[in-house]
Every structure is written in C-alpha cells, then in structure tokens.
Enzyme design. Structure first.
Site, PDB file in Angstrom:
ATOM      1  N   HIS A 420      46.002  19.524  16.067  1.00  0.00           N
ATOM      2  CA  HIS A 420      45.100  19.842  17.168  1.00  0.00           C
ATOM      3  C   HIS A 420      43.930  20.660  16.645  1.00  0.00           C
ATOM      4  O   HIS A 420      44.133  21.669  15.959  1.00  0.00           O
ATOM      5  CB  HIS A 420      45.833  20.628  18.266  1.00  0.00           C
ATOM      6  CG  HIS A 420      44.988  20.856  19.486  1.00  0.00           C
ATOM      7  ND1 HIS A 420      44.893  22.067  20.110  1.00  0.00           N
ATOM      8  CD2 HIS A 420      44.196  20.013  20.180  1.00  0.00           C
ATOM      9  CE1 HIS A 420      44.068  21.957  21.155  1.00  0.00           C
ATOM     10  NE2 HIS A 420      43.630  20.722  21.213  1.00  0.00           N
ATOM     11  N   HIS A 421      42.729  20.205  16.947  1.00  0.00           N
ATOM     12  CA  HIS A 421      41.510  20.942  16.603  1.00  0.00           C
ATOM     13  C   HIS A 421      40.736  21.229  17.880  1.00  0.00           C
ATOM     14  O   HIS A 421      39.893  20.431  18.290  1.00  0.00           O
ATOM     15  CB  HIS A 421      40.605  20.116  15.672  1.00  0.00           C
ATOM     16  CG  HIS A 421      41.131  19.980  14.280  1.00  0.00           C
ATOM     17  ND1 HIS A 421      40.610  19.065  13.388  1.00  0.00           N
ATOM     18  CD2 HIS A 421      42.114  20.639  13.618  1.00  0.00           C
ATOM     19  CE1 HIS A 421      41.257  19.174  12.225  1.00  0.00           C
ATOM     20  NE2 HIS A 421      42.182  20.112  12.339  1.00  0.00           N
ATOM     21  N   GLU A 422      41.059  22.334  18.554  1.00  0.00           N
ATOM     22  CA  GLU A 422      40.197  22.773  19.658  1.00  0.00           C
ATOM     23  C   GLU A 422      39.007  23.488  19.022  1.00  0.00           C
ATOM     24  O   GLU A 422      39.197  24.446  18.278  1.00  0.00           O
ATOM     25  CB  GLU A 422      40.971  23.710  20.591  1.00  0.00           C
ATOM     26  CG  GLU A 422      40.121  24.328  21.703  1.00  0.00           C
ATOM     27  CD  GLU A 422      39.433  23.291  22.586  1.00  0.00           C
ATOM     28  OE1 GLU A 422      40.139  22.561  23.293  1.00  0.00           O
ATOM     29  OE2 GLU A 422      38.183  23.205  22.546  1.00  0.00           O
ATOM     30  N   GLU A 515      46.297  16.776  33.030  1.00  0.00           N
ATOM     31  CA  GLU A 515      46.376  18.242  33.016  1.00  0.00           C
ATOM     32  C   GLU A 515      46.061  18.833  34.390  1.00  0.00           C
ATOM     33  O   GLU A 515      46.561  19.898  34.751  1.00  0.00           O
ATOM     34  CB  GLU A 515      45.431  18.827  31.960  1.00  0.00           C
ATOM     35  CG  GLU A 515      43.966  18.535  32.217  1.00  0.00           C
ATOM     36  CD  GLU A 515      43.040  18.997  31.086  1.00  0.00           C
ATOM     37  OE1 GLU A 515      43.524  19.500  30.072  1.00  0.00           O
ATOM     38  OE2 GLU A 515      41.819  18.827  31.238  1.00  0.00           O
TER      39      GLU A 515
END
Ligand code: NOJ
Ligand code: CA
Length: 711
Positions: A420-422, A515
């Site tokens: 994950h790359h936020e 979400e």
C-alpha cells in the site's frame, strides 16, 4: 483459428477504396450496420461541427468542434480540406476482462480543416463510427508558426436532441466519490444544488458542470447515450458544462491554477471523445468502444499480470473498532515527526505482524491470492498534510511490521502480500521516491500495489484530474511495469480504457466505493448506476463482500449500517467485473457465514464471455459470465431499493449441455435495512439452454449463481 476469427481478422480498406457506409461527395459516415449516421461540416463562420443520428433520429444535434490555444485559435475561420476514409474490422485479445476476444469494427472519416488565410492553421478531426457509437479526436500537426500550444479551452459540444434523463454527479476537479443524481437535463441545477462544497479538499466548480462518464436516457426510454473519453494521455480530464435552456453540453477541461488546461507539444493527438449509443441499456454495458479506441497492449511479456482476489488489513480501520493505520497517537501532540523509532505505540495499530499473519492464514486456507496491508509504513501520524513536503516513506516499515518475516510467512503459504502506497496526494514526493519504493517491493516479494491520493494535490497548483496528474498516474503505471508490478490506484483520475494498453493497471477506485458503507452507506441504486458510468472506462476496486452490515455489531459506539443484503454482496462480483476483487470483510465474519463465503472462493475474476440479460440504469442489472479457465457459467443480478423478480433466460448456454446450479439468493423476508442477512443457498440439478427462471430479489438485494456442467 475459428471461422469467426478468420472472418474478422484484421481487414483494413484504406483511403482510395470507398468503404461501405461513406457516401460519395458528402461528409457523412454510416456505422457498419447503417443505423448510426454522422454528418460533418462547417458553419458560416468556419467553425467545424458534427451531428449524429440513430435510425434517422437525431441523438446529437449540430455541435461545434475546436481547440483554443494561446498560440493559435483552432475554432473558427476553417474550411474543409482533405477528407480521408477508411474501414476496419478486426479482433484483439485482452490480457484480462469480460471477453476473451473483442471485435473492433468501424468506419472512419478523417476531415482536415484548414484556415485559408496566410499563416492559417490546420487541424484534422478523426471520427470513428462503430455500431455502438462514435469516437473522435483532434490531431494537430506541427505547423508554422505553431509547434507548441498552451491550451486554454476545448470547444467541443454535445447538443442533445431531447431533454434526456441524466445519471450525473457535479463537476469537481478532485473527486468523483459522489452519489449520482437522476434528473432531466433541464432540471439539473436543482438536482445538484445540494452537492456543492461536499469535499473540503476539492475545488468546487462554480459553473453548472457534470462529470463523465455521463449516462443518459431519452425521455421516451428509447435511446441510451453515454458520453466519456478514451485514452486520456498528456491532457486534462473532461467534464461537461450544461446549458439547460438549449439542452447543450460542452467540454470543460480541468485547468491548473494558472487557468491553463494543457501544455501541448505538436504534433499532438487529443484523447478520443466518446458517445456510446444504443436502443437497449444492456448494449451500453456490453460496449467495448472505449477500449477499442485505446492503443493495443504496449507490454510485451504479460505473463506476470495476474487477475486476483484479495483480503486485507483494511475494513477493521473503518468500522469503529478504534484500529488505526498509524503506529502511535503522536500527531495529537505535535505534527512533524522526524524519528519514528521514538514513537510510543498506541496498541491499536492494525498492520502488526501477528495480525497480518491471521489474514495470510485465512487467505491460504481459502485459496485467496493476496493480502493487502495498509498502515505498514512510516508517515500515518500526520499524513493528511498540505503544509509540508514529505509525509510518507515507502521503504520504511513501522517497528511492529516485520517485513522480512512476513515475506517468508506469506511465500511459504502461497500467498502474495499487496503493498500500500498512500501518498496523501503528495504526488511530487511519490515520484521522487518511486524507484526506491518499487525496488523495495521487488526485494520483499510484492508484485501489486494499491496507491492512494487522499487530499489536495502536491504540487500545489494541480488537481487530481489536471494534465500534470494525468501524466503522473500513467507514469506510475509505466514505471511499475518496468518492475513487473500491478497497480490499483485510488483517488486517481477516472479511467478511460488505458488498461488495454497497460494491463498491469488492474483496477482503480475513482468513484464512491464500498468504504462509504461505513460512512452513511451506498444506497442500493448506486451500484446499478456505476456500471453505466464509472465502469465504462475500466474496472473498479469497489471492495465488495461485506457480510456484517451493522456497525453496532462491533460495539464501541459506532452506529449506522451498510445499505445492502448479504446476497447482493455476492452478486457484485458479477455486476461489477474487475480482475482485482477484494473480499473486504473480516476473516471472522466469513467464518460465521462460511456457506455464503464459498461463492467468493469460487467466483472467477477473468471471463471469456459476458451476456447482459436485463438492465436499466438506477434500477437493475442481470448478467451472465463464462469463466475464462473452465466451462462454468455464473449469473448475478441486483436491484435498487425495490424488490423485483429477475427473468433469467439461459439460452446463452451451449445447447444440449445440462448444468448443476448453486443459487445464492435473498431470503423471502430479506430486506437491505431490516433483515440483510437472510439468504438461502439452493441447488438446481438441471439447467440448460431451454431453462427460464424467475428469481426473486429483495429490496436492496441480489442473487448469484454458479453453473457447473453435469458430468
Ligand atoms: C482511501 C481509500 O479509498 C481507502 O481504500 C484507503 O483505505 C484510505 N484512503 C487510506 O489510504
Ligand atoms: Ca477513496
């Protein structure tokens, strides 16, 4: 090679030969079936324009074309020069998707407009007319005196022939995470009034503007029209300004904060403007027009690109269990962390080694390919920051995330971890770190990344849908391909079919996804509209599979619920096709409903054929799909907030073969608000091409079937 392939195999008739559908001496073009007709001409002021009709009835009335730049005005003073025609009938095979083979069949008209005066400009508009709609783009050759163009505006219009019903959301340069309004075009101002300023980080557009893909239906329900774009490269995304009096739509390009739409180096071809047209809503969903207008796959060896299902350390952060992405509560005291080793753990950090192992075990037990882990890396303490230049580090795990140990643990169990790359929308810093970040992934056995762009974009002059960011998103995908990494981008610009060219771009969010079931919910009609809008440009990481819909279930004070039945969540794997599908709920909830979870284990994420059986935007969708790797068929259906009975006509099945069907359906007393977990699983021993089945769907519900050929 099948006969079908032999007949369709690339067949190009170029220039000199007059292709079928192009009338001599006229600037008109017909689609291969002859039902759609395009007329191209210029107004008295020399403005290029076009119109489009279906069966002789106008769909788009005469509408202007053109581009306006600082160095040249490509909107007026033109006369028509050379007109070139061509036809094409071929097929191509996507790396993954809804079909094993796609037919690309069109007639083409390329009209060159010239300004006769000294120093006059030249522009070609290339039109492609398919049986399911129109695509056209501007082609600017390098010319005296213009070899670059600071583009200020695009003049393209889509003047509608009727007061169509729109399924739309307001213009916004930074987000498409809205619900849709359903409204006649003439009433759109009132319908969108309540939306203004909903997103704090986004710049509200003060004109009356809607986003594409824009789905529409004529007032008599006879014609369905979808306007979007294909192959958005090095150009800003297009929204549409609405003129309610004239029923007109016109291109509105996302500008940077200098008011410039794009900086173009000539020669330059714009993205295609697309108008998908059908007299049946199912044909809009089946349309491959946007993919057909994208370039063929540019990745030579695609063997490493794998459609997949995944679970993840994710939903537990949304449901009020007080689980956090961040390792500590440091941000409460003082923003601007420099030394993460000195942080005090908050005890609620979800991405810790033991917890991740639980998900890996669950994936391994159930044949799920991947495990996404969010909150594994340093930076979450004060990440939503527009006031500094560095937030996240993409090669620095938190102290309680054992990246090497987990790599080994996952590999031993045949599971892949998903990175994950936020970025917190700090695209500039992400580009600086990108190579190190991807090398870190490769070194630790990761081959998929979910990227995120929550917040206001850095560089601070840009928007999520501006030219600079459009280039950024594609740059990340191309660079990822160099490292054999697949990409799932969240908060990225809405897709335009580029996954044909770069199939490692498995999915995007770019719409209001699952979400939001933890933040007020997605009303059931939302997922009956998304396939007609957002999904026209490519698959969505919607994150279906929610079995526990009541937030109060978790205690700790959170209220509210998801707006869905449990059976509907299964149907979404079919009505929202994607080569990347999450099973979003917690492992313990899947263990509680193990019989229903069986469907998620079974359902494929790659198809050889798809048949839309019934559909109406905002109301219902029923679709059948054939597994790419077996003879199994799957059928799924959803409705809006109203109960309905789907009519499943199985004539798509091969004749003479009997199938055993497992049917996951809403219980008779199911309801998306009061009784979402009422479902039944039944078996039908003999389904074949002659079967017609009536299938009840509860309000806010759905059904899913698996059909296996009888041995
Ligand atoms: C928004 C994304 O859509 C969601 O999936 C993610 O968990 C959060 N951002 C945090 O990155
Ligand atoms: Ca999001």
């Amino acid at each position: 090679m099948s006969w079908r392939n032999v007949i369709y195999k690339v067949f190009v008739v170029a220039l000199a030969v007059l292709p079928i559908g192009v009338a001599a001496g006229e600037n008109t073009l017909s689609s291969p079936s002859g039902r759609l007709k395009l007329v191209v001409d210029v107004t008295g002021e020399g403005q290029p324009c076009y119109s489009l009709s279906l069966d002789g009835n106008a769909v788009i009335e005469r509408s202007l074309l053109g581009l306006q730049g600082k160095q040249g005005d490509f909107t007026t003073g033109f006369s028509m020069g050379e007109v070139a025609t061509a036809s094409h009938d071929g097929t191509w095979e996507p790396v993954w998707g809804e079909y094993a083979t796609v037919r690309d069949h069109y007639n083409e008209l390329a009209v060159t407009f010239v300004q006769p005066d000294d120093g006059g400009l030249t522009m070609t508009v290339r039109f492609r007319l398919f049986d399911d709609g129109l695509g056209f783009r501007y082609e600017l050759p390098e010319q005296e005196p213009v070899n670059y163009l600071t583009l200020m505006d695009e003049a393209t219009e889509f003047n509608l022939a009727a007061d169509n019903t729109l399924y739309c959301m307001p213009g916004d340069y930074d987000t498409d995470e809205y619900l849709y309004a359903t409204t006649p075009l003439s009433q759109v101002a009132g319908a969108l009034a309540g939306y203004r300023g909903r997103h704090s980080e986004s710049q509200a557009i003060d004109r009356l503007t809607v986003q594409t893909p824009l789905m529409m239906k004529s007032p008599d329900d006879g014609v369905y029209v979808n306007i979007h774009e294909a192959a958005l490269v090095d150009y800003p995304a297009m929204s549409l300004d609405v003129d309610t009096a004239s029923l007109g739509l016109s291109a509105h390009l996302t500008p940077d904060r200098n008011g410039v739409a794009a900086y173009l180096q000539l020669p330059f071809n714009t993205p295609w403007r697309t108008v998908v047209v059908a007299d049946n809503a199912c044909d809009i969903l089946a349309s491959q027009l946007i993919y057909n207008l994208n370039e063929p796959c540019k990745i030579e060896d695609t063997s490493w690109i794998k459609p997949q299902k995944f679970v993840g350390v994710w939903w537990e952060m949304f449901i009020g269990k007080q689980r956090t992405w961040a390792y500590s509560d440091y941000y409460k005291a003082k923003p601007g962390i420099t030394d993460y080793t000195k942080l005090t753990p908050n005890g609620r950090h979800a991405a810790n080694t033991e917890n991740v192992k639980r998900y890996i075990d669950f994936a391994a037990e159930n044949g799920i390919d991947g495990v996404l882990v969010e909150g594994w890396n340093q930076g979450w303490e004060d990440w939503a920051s527009y006031v500094k230049n560095r937030q996240f580090l993409f090669d620095k795990p938190y102290p309680d995330f054992d990246v090497d140990g987990l790599q080994q643990y996952a590999a031993e169990r045949g599971v892949r971890l998903i990175m994950h790359h936020e970025t917190g929308a700090n695209a500039a810093d992400y580009e600086r770190q990108l190579d190190r970040a991807f090398q870190f992934m490769v070194d630790h056995g990761y081959n998929s990344v979910k990227t995120g762009y929550v917040g206001a974009i850095i560089p601070r002059s840009e928007h999520h849908s501006s030219q600079w960011m459009v280039n950024h998103f594609l740059h990340v995908v191309k660079r990822a391909a160099d490292y054999r990494i697949m990409v799932d981008s969240h908060e990225a610009v809405r897709p335009t079919g580029l996954c044909r060219t770069y199939p490692n771009w498995l999915a995007q969010e770019s719409a209001r996804g699952g979400e939001f079931e933890s933040m007020g919910g997605n009303p059931p009609e939302h997922t009956t509209i998304l396939p007609f809008t957002r999904l026209m440009g490519g698959p969505m990481d919607y994150t279906p599979g929610l079995f526990e819909t009541r937030l109060s279930y978790y205690g700790e004070g959170k209220t509210g619920q998801a707006l869905t039945t449990l059976a509907r969540q299964l149907a979404l794997y079919l009505t929202m096709p994607s080569p990347l599908q999450m099973a979003c709920d917690l492992p313990e909830n899947y263990r509680r409903f193990a019989d229903a979870f069986q469907f998620i284990k079974d359902v494929p994420v790659d198809w050889s054929d798809s048949r839309y059986l019934e559909a109406e935007p905002g109301d219902y969708i029923t679709v059948a799909r054939r597994d790419k790797h077996s003879d199994d068929w799957y059928v799924g259906g959803i409705t809006d907030e109203n109960a309905r009975t789907a009519e499943v006509d199985f004539s798509f099945l091969p004749e003479g073969v009997d199938y055993v069907a497992t049917i996951y359906a809403d219980g008779k007393d199911a309801h998306y608000i009061d009784n979402p977990q009422s479902y039944s699983i039944t078996t039908k021993k003999k389904i074949n091409s002659k079967t017609r089945l009536k299938q009840y769907i509860a309000p806010g519900g759905g059904f899913a079937m698996r059909l296996v050929p009888k041995k």
